[in-house]
Design a protein around this motif. Structure first.
Motif, PDB file in Angstrom:
ATOM      1  N   LEU A  62      29.767  53.944   3.225  1.00  9.09           N
ATOM      2  CA  LEU A  62      28.917  54.243   4.371  1.00  9.09           C
ATOM      3  C   LEU A  62      27.909  55.335   4.035  1.00  9.09           C
ATOM      4  CD1 LEU A  62      31.493  54.223   7.319  1.00  9.09           C
ATOM      5  CD2 LEU A  62      30.130  52.336   6.415  1.00  9.09           C
ATOM      6  N   ASP A  63      28.263  56.205   3.087  1.00  7.20           N
ATOM      7  CA  ASP A  63      27.333  57.250   2.660  1.00  7.20           C
ATOM      8  C   ASP A  63      26.104  56.664   1.969  1.00  7.20           C
ATOM      9  OD1 ASP A  63      28.900  59.276   3.660  1.00  7.20           O
ATOM     10  OD2 ASP A  63      29.943  59.652   1.770  1.00  7.20           O
ATOM     11  N   ARG A  66      24.097  54.509   5.365  1.00  4.51           N
ATOM     12  CA  ARG A  66      23.359  55.283   6.369  1.00  4.51           C
ATOM     13  C   ARG A  66      21.956  55.695   5.899  1.00  4.51           C
ATOM     14  NH1 ARG A  66      25.322  57.872  10.746  1.00  4.51           N
ATOM     15  NH2 ARG A  66      27.463  57.708   9.934  1.00  4.51           N
ATOM     16  N   THR A  70      18.322  54.298   7.399  1.00  6.38           N
ATOM     17  CA  THR A  70      17.365  55.275   7.928  1.00  6.38           C
ATOM     18  C   THR A  70      16.027  55.176   7.205  1.00  6.38           C
ATOM     19  OG1 THR A  70      19.177  56.781   8.495  1.00  6.38           O
ATOM     20  CG2 THR A  70      16.967  57.736   8.323  1.00  6.38           C
ATOM     21  N   VAL A 239      20.836  54.008  14.141  1.00  8.57           N
ATOM     22  CA  VAL A 239      21.480  53.881  12.835  1.00  8.57           C
ATOM     23  C   VAL A 239      22.970  54.167  12.964  1.00  8.57           C
ATOM     24  CG1 VAL A 239      21.663  54.964  10.558  1.00  8.57           C
ATOM     25  CG2 VAL A 239      19.421  54.320  11.466  1.00  8.57           C
ATOM     26  N   ASP A 240      23.339  55.150  13.779  1.00 10.64           N
ATOM     27  CA  ASP A 240      24.757  55.475  13.951  1.00 10.64           C
ATOM     28  C   ASP A 240      25.548  54.263  14.427  1.00 10.64           C
ATOM     29  OD1 ASP A 240      24.304  58.063  13.159  1.00 10.64           O
ATOM     30  OD2 ASP A 240      24.241  58.889  15.189  1.00 10.64           O
ATOM     31  N   VAL A 243      25.942  51.777  11.531  1.00 14.37           N
ATOM     32  CA  VAL A 243      26.936  52.227  10.553  1.00 14.37           C
ATOM     33  C   VAL A 243      28.340  51.995  11.087  1.00 14.37           C
ATOM     34  CG1 VAL A 243      27.851  54.258   9.354  1.00 14.37           C
ATOM     35  CG2 VAL A 243      25.387  53.878   9.456  1.00 14.37           C
ATOM     36  N   ASP A 320      34.570  58.406  10.192  1.00 15.40           N
ATOM     37  CA  ASP A 320      33.279  57.863  10.637  1.00 15.40           C
ATOM     38  C   ASP A 320      33.461  56.941  11.835  1.00 15.40           C
ATOM     39  OD1 ASP A 320      30.996  58.555   8.584  1.00 15.40           O
ATOM     40  OD2 ASP A 320      32.767  58.137   7.376  1.00 15.40           O
ATOM     41  N   GLY A 324      32.080  57.648  15.500  1.00 13.22           N
ATOM     42  CA  GLY A 324      31.153  56.668  16.041  1.00 13.22           C
ATOM     43  C   GLY A 324      31.598  56.123  17.383  1.00 13.22           C
ATOM     44  N   ASN A 361      16.355  57.453  16.167  1.00 12.43           N
ATOM     45  CA  ASN A 361      17.309  58.539  16.432  1.00 12.43           C
ATOM     46  C   ASN A 361      16.616  59.820  16.898  1.00 12.43           C
ATOM     47  OD1 ASN A 361      19.420  56.888  15.761  1.00 12.43           O
ATOM     48  ND2 ASN A 361      20.264  58.218  14.187  1.00 12.43           N
TER      49      ASN A 361
END
Length: 365
Positions: A62-63, A66, A70, A239-240, A243, A320, A324, A361
Motif C-alpha cells: 500500500l505504501d 498510495r 496521488t 485516494v484514502d 487504498v 491501514d 481507513g 484530498n
C-alpha cells in the motif's frame, strides 16, 4: 492452501469524469488531455470523451499504491485545469450524461453499434483492483470465493448519488446503469480456468460481449494481465478510500487462496445484497448473503474484515484498514460526502469545483 512464492501484487485502475467548471456539464476534452499526457503511460482514454483512466504500475505494498494514485490524480488534474476543465472522481457525471460523446476509436464505435440501447448511459466510472496470482486455475477459485463479499465492497466505495444535478436516491447510481450490460453479473463458481473460458466464449458467441475486454463480470480473470480483477466498485472520491478498497480486495484474494474451505452464497442473495449496497451505501440495512436477512451494513463490513484478518496481518495492512474504516465510518462514503457538498453549494459549477477539490484530498466546506 498456501501458495509459496506468491507476492499478491497490486494494481489499481481509476476512471474519472471531466467537467466544465462553469456549469458542471461533461467536458469532451479527454482526447486533448491525452495529447499532453504522453509521458504518462498509465493514463488512457475511455469509452466517452468526457472520461479518462489512470492505472498504477505493479505495486507490492500500500505504501507504493498510495503515492502512485496521488501522483496520477495530480498529473491529470493539473493537465485538465490547464485545458479549462475539472477532473472529478464520481461514478457517474453528476450533471448528466451527453449522448453522442463516444470516443472515436474503432473498438468503441463497434461497441456503440452492437449495444445502441445501452451506450448513451455507459459513461460510468469505476475503480478496478488487480491482484497478481501465479495461475488462472487459482484465479477461478478466488473468483468463487469473492462472491459473498462483493456487496460490502460496493457499499464502501459507493460514490455516485447525484444525477442530473439532483439526488438520485442511490448511493451508487452507477451500479444499476452498469448492471444493464448482459455480462455485468457476479462470477460463477467455476471449477477452473477452462470452465471460466468456456463461459467467456459463450458470451462472445451469443453476442453478450464484443470481446474478452467487454466481459463485465463483477470480478474476472483479467484478459490482459495475470491477475484477478475486481470491478464492482465505483471510482472512489478520495485516494484514502481507494487504498482501503485495494487493501480489502487483496486481503480477500489471499484469504480465498489460503482457506481450506470457502463460504458460499446463492446468486439471489448476492443480487439482493448488491442492490441494498447500491441503494443505501453505509446508511441503510444491507443483506447478509449467508442468512438472507437484513443486517447493518457496517456489521457486514466488519464481518468481511474478520474474515480476512489473518491475511491483513500477513501483508502488514491491518492498521491501514482499521484507520481507513474508522475514517469512512466517521465521514461517510463518497456518496455521503457528495450529498453534503450538493446541499452546501449554490450552483452546479460550484458543486463541480468542490467535488474536484475533494478528488484531490483538498479539504472542502
Amino acid at each position: 492452501m498456501a501458495v509459496v512464492g506468491t507476492n499478491f501484487t497490486l494494481g489499481v485502475e481509476e476512471e474519472f469524469v471531466l467537467l466544465d467548471p462553469m456549469d458542471g456539464s461533461v467536458a469532451l476534452r479527454a482526447p486533448d488531455l491525452l495529447e499532453h499526457l504522453t509521458a504518462e503511460p498509465g493514463v488512457t482514454g475511455e469509452l466517452m470523451r468526457f472520461q479518462i483512466e489512470t492505472a498504477t504500475g505493479i505495486c507490492r505494498s500500500l505504501d507504493e499504491v498510495r503515492p502512485e494514485l496521488t501522483r496520477l490524480r495530480q498529473s491529470v488534474a493539473k493537465t485538465a485545469e490547464a485545458d479549462g476543465c475539472l477532473m472529478v472522481a464520481s461514478g457517474i457525471p453528476p450533471c448528466g450524461l451527453r449522448p453522442g460523446a463516444i470516443t472515436s476509436t474503432p473498438r468503441y464505435q463497434r461497441l456503440a453499434a452492437n449495444f445502441p440501447a445501452l451506450i448513451d448511459e455507459a459513461g460510468t466510472c469505476a475503480c478496478h483492483v488487480h491482484v497478481g496470482l501465479p495461475s488462472r486455475d487459482l484465479g477461478a477459485r478466488v473468483l468463487a470465493g469473492l462472491r459473498p463479499w462483493l456487496a460490502p465492497l460496493l457499499a464502501i466505495s459507493a460514490n455516485s448519488p447525484v444525477e442530473n444535478g439532483a439526488d438520485s436516491g442511490w448511493a451508487s447510481r452507477r451500479y444499476p446503469l452498469w448492471d444493464r450490460w448482459p455480462t455485468a453479473k457476479p462470477p460463477d463458481e467455476w471449477s477452473g480456468a477452462a470452465a471460466y473460458d468456456q463461459s467467456v466464449g459463450e458470451a462472445l458467441r451469443h453476442g453478450a460481449a464484443l470481446d474478452t475486454a467487454g466481459v463485465y463480470f463483477y470480478a474476472r480473470l483479467s484478459p490482459r494481465h495475470p491477475t484477478v480483477e475486481v470491478r464492482i466498485a465505483d471510482v472512489c472520491l478520495s485516494v484514502d478510500d481507494a487504498v482501503l478498497l485495494a487493501a480489502l480486495v487483496r486481503g480477500l484474494v489471499i484469504t480465498c487462496v489460503e482457506a481450506a474451505e470457502l463460504p458460499r452464497a446463492r446468486n439471489v442473495r448476492i443480487g439482493a445484497a448488491l442492490y441494498a449496497a447500491a441503494r443505501k451505501g453505509l446508511d441503510g440495512p444491507g443483506v447478509d448473503v449467508f442468512t438472507g436477512r437484513d443486517a447493518d451494513q457496517r456489521v457486514l463490513i466488519e464481518g468481511l474484515v474478520d474474515f480476512i484478518r489473518p491475511a491483513l496481518k500477513t501483508t502488514g495492512d491491518t492498521e491501514d484498514v482499521e484507520q481507513g474504516l474508522n475514517s469512512l465510518f466517521e465521514h461517510g462514503t463518497g456518496a455521503a460526502r457528495q450529498r453534503r457538498l450538493l446541499a452546501e453549494t449554490a450552483s452546479p459549477g460550484e458543486f463541480a469545483a468542490e467535488l474536484a477539490l475533494a478528488t484531490m484530498n483538498v479539504p472542502t466546506r
